[in-house]
Design a protein around this motif. Structure first.
Motif, PDB file in Angstrom:
ATOM      1  N   UNK B   3       0.818  -1.203   0.000  1.00  0.00           N
ATOM      2  CA  UNK B   3       0.000   0.000   0.000  1.00  0.00           C
ATOM      3  C   UNK B   3       0.855   1.258   0.000  1.00  0.00           C
ATOM      4  N   UNK B  33       3.336  10.323  -8.003  1.00  0.00           N
ATOM      5  CA  UNK B  33       2.351  11.273  -8.504  1.00  0.00           C
ATOM      6  C   UNK B  33       1.599  11.920  -7.344  1.00  0.00           C
ATOM      7  N   UNK B  35      -2.218  13.799  -7.108  1.00  0.00           N
ATOM      8  CA  UNK B  35      -3.488  14.207  -7.693  1.00  0.00           C
ATOM      9  C   UNK B  35      -4.287  14.893  -6.583  1.00  0.00           C
ATOM     10  N   UNK B  37      -8.581  16.153  -5.591  1.00  0.00           N
ATOM     11  CA  UNK B  37      -9.987  16.187  -5.972  1.00  0.00           C
ATOM     12  C   UNK B  37     -10.718  17.183  -5.084  1.00  0.00           C
ATOM     13  N   UNK B  41     -15.777  17.466  -7.883  1.00  0.00           N
ATOM     14  CA  UNK B  41     -15.128  17.684  -9.180  1.00  0.00           C
ATOM     15  C   UNK B  41     -14.240  16.492  -9.536  1.00  0.00           C
ATOM     16  N   UNK B  42     -13.574  16.620 -10.679  1.00  0.00           N
ATOM     17  CA  UNK B  42     -12.748  15.520 -11.159  1.00  0.00           C
ATOM     18  C   UNK B  42     -11.484  15.372 -10.326  1.00  0.00           C
ATOM     19  N   UNK B  43     -10.930  14.184 -10.376  1.00  0.00           N
ATOM     20  CA  UNK B  43      -9.600  13.960  -9.824  1.00  0.00           C
ATOM     21  C   UNK B  43      -8.612  14.588 -10.797  1.00  0.00           C
ATOM     22  N   UNK B  45      -4.790  15.851 -12.009  1.00  0.00           N
ATOM     23  CA  UNK B  45      -3.359  15.593 -11.930  1.00  0.00           C
ATOM     24  C   UNK B  45      -2.616  16.857 -11.515  1.00  0.00           C
ATOM     25  N   UNK B  48       4.051  14.683 -11.606  1.00  0.00           N
ATOM     26  CA  UNK B  48       4.677  13.371 -11.568  1.00  0.00           C
ATOM     27  C   UNK B  48       6.176  13.554 -11.328  1.00  0.00           C
ATOM     28  N   UNK B  91      -4.314  13.055  -3.258  1.00  0.00           N
ATOM     29  CA  UNK B  91      -3.937  11.652  -3.387  1.00  0.00           C
ATOM     30  C   UNK B  91      -2.499  11.539  -3.885  1.00  0.00           C
ATOM     31  N   UNK B 103      -0.648   0.280 -13.981  1.00  0.00           N
ATOM     32  CA  UNK B 103      -1.602   0.715 -12.984  1.00  0.00           C
ATOM     33  C   UNK B 103      -0.910   1.524 -11.909  1.00  0.00           C
ATOM     34  N   UNK B 104      -1.651   2.483 -11.395  1.00  0.00           N
ATOM     35  CA  UNK B 104      -1.172   3.303 -10.303  1.00  0.00           C
ATOM     36  C   UNK B 104      -1.693   2.722  -8.987  1.00  0.00           C
ATOM     37  N   UNK B 106      -2.640   3.936  -5.287  1.00  0.00           N
ATOM     38  CA  UNK B 106      -2.974   5.181  -4.615  1.00  0.00           C
ATOM     39  C   UNK B 106      -3.004   5.022  -3.110  1.00  0.00           C
ATOM     40  N   UNK B 107      -2.663   6.110  -2.426  1.00  0.00           N
ATOM     41  CA  UNK B 107      -2.918   6.198  -1.002  1.00  0.00           C
ATOM     42  C   UNK B 107      -4.374   6.562  -0.752  1.00  0.00           C
ATOM     43  N   UNK B 108      -4.744   6.576   0.520  1.00  0.00           N
ATOM     44  CA  UNK B 108      -6.140   6.841   0.887  1.00  0.00           C
ATOM     45  C   UNK B 108      -6.445   8.333   0.949  1.00  0.00           C
TER      46      UNK B 108
END
Lengths: 114, 115
Positions: B3, B33, B35, B37, B41-43, B45, B48, B91, B103-104, B106-108
């Motif tokens: 994780x 990376x 990100x 949110x 709205x959208x996640x 970027x 990187x 994130x 695949x990425x 992600x953290x929580x």
């Protein structure tokens, strides 16, 4: 520029019924398409991806997604929903040859009722 | 499954203050990376990072933002002077070099609230 639209903020479905979470995309050239899921208090987890080949992609937890080039869609599906599928679902796209960074949608909350 | 760890889970700060959001990527991953949110709205970027330098950044990632990998395990995002509009879920994600799935992981997330 690449973009993703998830037109539904929330999808409600009864346990045992089929579910669909919609995603449409815009990208130059052929797309890489992804679905991620986020359970409460967890990070986004990879579910499945489409690169090329068969339009129906199978992923984790019994989910699948259908790539439709003419409709520029990549809808997530599952034949029989479980209460434990309740989560936030994110669609993402990356264009081949373009930025290596996937662009995400805003997410769709799936609620499966017992 | 390994994780990505993010701390803190919630951060409240006053406008104009500096904040540092921390992430511990998966140990053998080489691409990192950030990100964010904003609610509803959208996640989006932000940036990187690879080989100890920024490889790509978005328009959001202006001079108020910086990233660092200070000790080979942590990956931090600093916002120098926070604004109200920086309130969002942030994130962190990482990726293994050359992984065929791309695949990425992600953290929580860290929920940042700027008052």
């Amino acid at each position: 520029a690449q973009s993703v639209a998830q037109p539904e903020d929330q999808v409600n479905v009864a346990e045992g019924n089929p579910l669909t979470v919609k995603c449409t995309y815009s990208v130059s050239g052929n797309p890489y398409l992804f679905w991620y899921v986020q359970y409460p208090n967890r990070g986004l987890q990879f579910l499945l991806k489409y690169i090329t080949g068969d339009n129906l992609v199978k992923g984790s937890y019994g989910f699948e997604a259908e790539f439709n080039k003419s409709q520029t869609s990549f809808h997530l599906k599952k034949p029989s929903a479980l209460v434990s599928d309740s989560a936030l679902y994110f669609c993402a796209v990356r264009g081949l040859g373009g930025s290596y960074i996937p662009t995400f949608g805003r997410g769709t909350s799936l609620i499966v009722h017992p | 499954e390994p994780e990505v760890t993010q701390t803190p889970s919630h951060q409240v700060t006053q406008m104009g203050q500096e904040v540092i959001l921390r992430c511990v990527p998966i140990s053998n991953h080489l691409y990192f990376y950030w990100y964010r949110q904003i609610l509803g709205q959208k996640v989006e970027f932000l940036v990187s990072f690879y080989n100890n330098e920024i490889s790509e950044k978005s328009e959001i990632f202006d001079d108020q933002f910086s990233v660092e990998r200070p000790d080979g395990s942590n990956f931090t995002l600093k916002i120098r002077s926070t604004k109200l509009e920086d309130s969002a879920m942030y994130f962190c994600a990482s990726k293994e070099e050359g992984h065929p799935n791309e695949k990425l992981f992600f953290g929580s997330g860290t929920q940042l609230s700027v008052l």
